[in-house]
Structures are given as C-alpha cells and as structure tokens.
Enzyme design. Sequence first.
Site, short mmCIF file in Angstrom:
data_model
loop_
_atom_site.label_atom_id
_atom_site.label_comp_id
_atom_site.label_asym_id
_atom_site.label_seq_id
_atom_site.Cartn_x
_atom_site.Cartn_y
_atom_site.Cartn_z
CG HIS A 290 -0.14 0.18 2.51
ND1 HIS A 290 0.50 -0.85 3.13
CD2 HIS A 290 0.13 1.28 3.25
CE1 HIS A 290 1.12 -0.41 4.21
NE2 HIS A 290 0.92 0.88 4.32
C1 UD1 Z 1 -1.78 5.25 6.17
C2 UD1 Z 1 -0.44 5.66 6.78
C3 UD1 Z 1 0.59 4.56 6.55
C4 UD1 Z 1 0.06 3.22 7.03
C5 UD1 Z 1 -1.26 2.96 6.34
C6 UD1 Z 1 -1.88 1.63 6.73
C7 UD1 Z 1 0.07 8.07 6.78
C8 UD1 Z 1 0.92 9.11 6.15
N1 UD1 Z 1 0.08 6.87 6.16
O1 UD1 Z 1 -1.60 5.16 4.76
O2 UD1 Z 1 1.77 4.87 7.25
O3 UD1 Z 1 1.00 2.22 6.74
O4 UD1 Z 1 -2.16 4.01 6.70
O5 UD1 Z 1 -3.04 1.41 5.98
O6 UD1 Z 1 -0.57 8.32 7.77
N2 UD1 Z 1 -9.16 4.75 2.33
C9 UD1 Z 1 -10.36 4.10 2.30
N3 UD1 Z 1 -10.90 3.70 3.50
C10 UD1 Z 1 -10.30 3.94 4.69
C11 UD1 Z 1 -9.08 4.63 4.70
C12 UD1 Z 1 -8.51 5.02 3.51
O7 UD1 Z 1 -10.94 3.87 1.25
O8 UD1 Z 1 -10.85 3.56 5.75
C13 UD1 Z 1 -8.53 5.15 1.04
C14 UD1 Z 1 -8.87 6.58 0.66
O9 UD1 Z 1 -8.95 6.65 -0.72
C15 UD1 Z 1 -7.63 7.33 1.11
C16 UD1 Z 1 -6.53 6.31 0.84
O10 UD1 Z 1 -7.12 5.04 1.15
O11 UD1 Z 1 -7.46 8.53 0.42
C17 UD1 Z 1 -5.30 6.51 1.67
O12 UD1 Z 1 -5.64 6.56 3.08
P1 UD1 Z 1 -4.65 7.37 4.09
O13 UD1 Z 1 -5.11 7.20 5.50
O14 UD1 Z 1 -4.47 8.75 3.59
O15 UD1 Z 1 -3.26 6.67 3.87
P2 UD1 Z 1 -2.87 5.13 3.79
O16 UD1 Z 1 -2.34 4.87 2.42
O17 UD1 Z 1 -3.93 4.22 4.32
#
Ligand code: UD1
Length: 380
Positions: free
Chosen positions: A212
Amino acid sequence: MKKKKIFVVAGARPNFMKIAPIVRALDASRAFETSIVHTGQHYDHNMSGSFFAELGIRRPDYNLEVGSGSHAFQTAAVMMKFEEICLKGQPDYVMVVGDVNSTIAAGLVAKKLSATLIHVEAGLRSGDRLMPEEINRLATDAITDIFFTTEKGATGNLVSAGCSPGQVHFVGNVMIDNLFYQLGRLEEAAVSDEVAALKERLCGRYICLTMHRPSNVDNPEVLETILASVGELAREVPVLFPCHPRTRKNITRFGLDGYLSEAGINGGAVEQGFLCMPPLGYNDFLYLWKDAALVITDSGGLQEETTALEIPCLTIRENTERPVTVEVGSNLIVGSDSDRLKAESRKALSGRWKPCAVPELWDGRSGERIKMVLEGSCGI
Ligand code: UD1
C-alpha cells in the site's frame, strides 16, 4: 492519589494493534484514567471498526471522524478536532503510536497544550525522507517527552539525536504483544467462513502479499513491475492478496486488473493464481499468513510480525526503519528488483531461508513494561 488522565490516540489500521495491549495494561492500573481517541483517519469497517471488535479494544471514548484527504488536510483536521477535546478533557499525558499522520498531528497539539507527550515505537528511522512516515517519525520524536522503543537501534538513534537516555525506554514491541494475544485466542475467534473455506482449498504452500506504500502503488510502472513479478510466481503457487483500498483503486485506474483473479468461496482446489480480495480483518489475515510459506509486503508491522513467527518475509522497499527484522529476524529487503524478488521467493518456497531468531523483548509483555515505566513517572 488523583488518577492521571491519559489520552491514547489511534487513527489508522496499524495503530489499532499497538494500542490494544497498552490500553489493556493501563486500564488495570490505579494510576491512570485512560481515554481512547480514534481520529478516524481510517474509517471503513474493514480498515477500522472490525479491528476494535476483534482485538478486544473497548469503544473509543472520542471519535474525531476526520476521514481521508491530502496530508495537510488530514493533519490539520486531526489537530483542530483533537485540540477541542484536549481543551475540554485536560489530559496530563497524551500517548501516540507509530508514524501515521494522526501521530504527529496529535503530538503537536499535546505539546502546545503542555501535556506530557509519550511516543510508542519511537526512534525508528528509514533514512528516507521521501517517505511521509519518516517525516512523521522525525517530527514526533523532536517534541516527545517519554520515548518507548522496540529495538535497541531505535534507542541509539534517539540518544545520538540528543535525547537524554533517561527519557528513552527499550520495552520491546507492543505489536508482538497483540500478535501473541490474538494467536492464543485464534482457535475460538471467529474466522470468516469465506477465509476458512479458502484456506482449506489451498494445497499446501502459498504466498501472502500486501502492499500500500505510495512509492509502490502510486506509480503505474512500479506497480505493474511488482504485479508482473508476483504474477509469475502465482503461476507456480497461489498468491493471496488482501488489497488496501488505495492499491485497489490504483490497479483499476492504471488498467492493471488483468494481473489478478478474484478469490471466491466456491470452487475446487487452488493450486495457483493471483487471488485478490478486499482488506481482511486481523484474525482472518492472521489465519492465512501464519501458515504461509512466504510473505511479501511493504508493511512495517508485517515485517515485525513475520519476524516474531520466523516466517520468511520479503520487503518490497529500498530500506526498512526496522533493521532488527533483517539483522536478527526472517526479513529480507528486495526493493523493486523483480529478478531478486522472484529468486528469493523461490528460495523461500523451497524451504531454504536464512537462520533467524526473535528479537530481544519481543515476548508479549511490552504493554506491561510501558505501564510500569509510566507508573514510575508519576511516583507509584
Ligand atoms: C496510512 C499511513 C501509513 C500506514 C497505512 C496503513 C500516513 C501518512 N500513512 O496510509 O503509514 O502504513 O495508513 O493502511 O498516515 N481509504 C479508504 N478507506 C479507509 C481509509 C482510507 O478507502 O478507511 C482510502 C482513501 O482513498 C484514502 C486512501 O485510502 O485517500 C489513503 O488513506 P490514508 O489514510 O491517507 O493513507 P494510507 O495509504 O492508508
């Protein structure tokens, strides 16, 4: 004695495993009144709610519901909402874990309101400042008062950066506390019918894959290279791929769905195939990866968990902030070199792997050690 108020903050999936053993330990202490703050950085049921239910964490006392957004938006949203509840609740201590945006956001608020800031999993460094998590680690550790580390190298990093050794406590790894606790309950825990049926259909060896990181999944060429390499392996042995929402969206956006097959409940023996599925709950995934011949990942937590169970792990990154998993444990860094990925995978599949051991203090008792240090800090 008046109990000290402590806010324990979690926001994203890898945070929930870390707070579970800590909250259990602190809830049993007469020194603390503990509140759980969920920032809502992750919010889908299978990225958040299912973890609270399965890991035995009580419901959060506060949910800030910040959701997704750019780094600035997400960090600012956590800060504004967390400040409100800190002003009302007046915590003596704020505990943050790991390296996600919620970690630094809550840390900044805590310090500016003069709470004592505790960072669990402090001092880890990848040396790669292009990684958003590395910036979160550096910035959080710059303002932390009490540091808890998972490996001695992390303690060394903090002391070299000028922290006083008295502030830094090597306590082992709460992620592994949670792993052992959950393994002990897995027999009676509810593994879903779909995952149980899938595992039964596997004929022995299989690989589990997770990825991811933006560096792997936001660039079409890099993502395709990884999918193509793992796709080759998947013609020899099944690859189980619970797919993070960010990765799933990008696979479709970049037109790469052709590399995957969807994993369904029906059908016969699975002898090969690149089986993609939605993100799994903690126990469902544990039930699969604990018996895998190999795990391929870019996750920090899984590098540690596979080390604790001595399962071969290939990390598809150029570096790791968790060097003990390579020096002592079963982890190997392969970067995005597809020949190396395939060659090392075949080694693991044929049972040839480097000697490995479980790192010091990764024994399931780190949450208890954290509690004892904190009790000491308030004179108990
Ligand atoms: C975040 C953390 C990363 C961790 C990862 C675990 C930061 C900078 N990054 O990255 O260190 O390893 O979590 O998963 O904090 N989304 C959904 N549903 C959710 C959450 C996210 O669909 O419940 C999608 C959304 O499109 C969102 C994208 O995932 O924009 C990224 O989510 P985000 O929390 O920004 O970062 P992660 O890539 O999950």
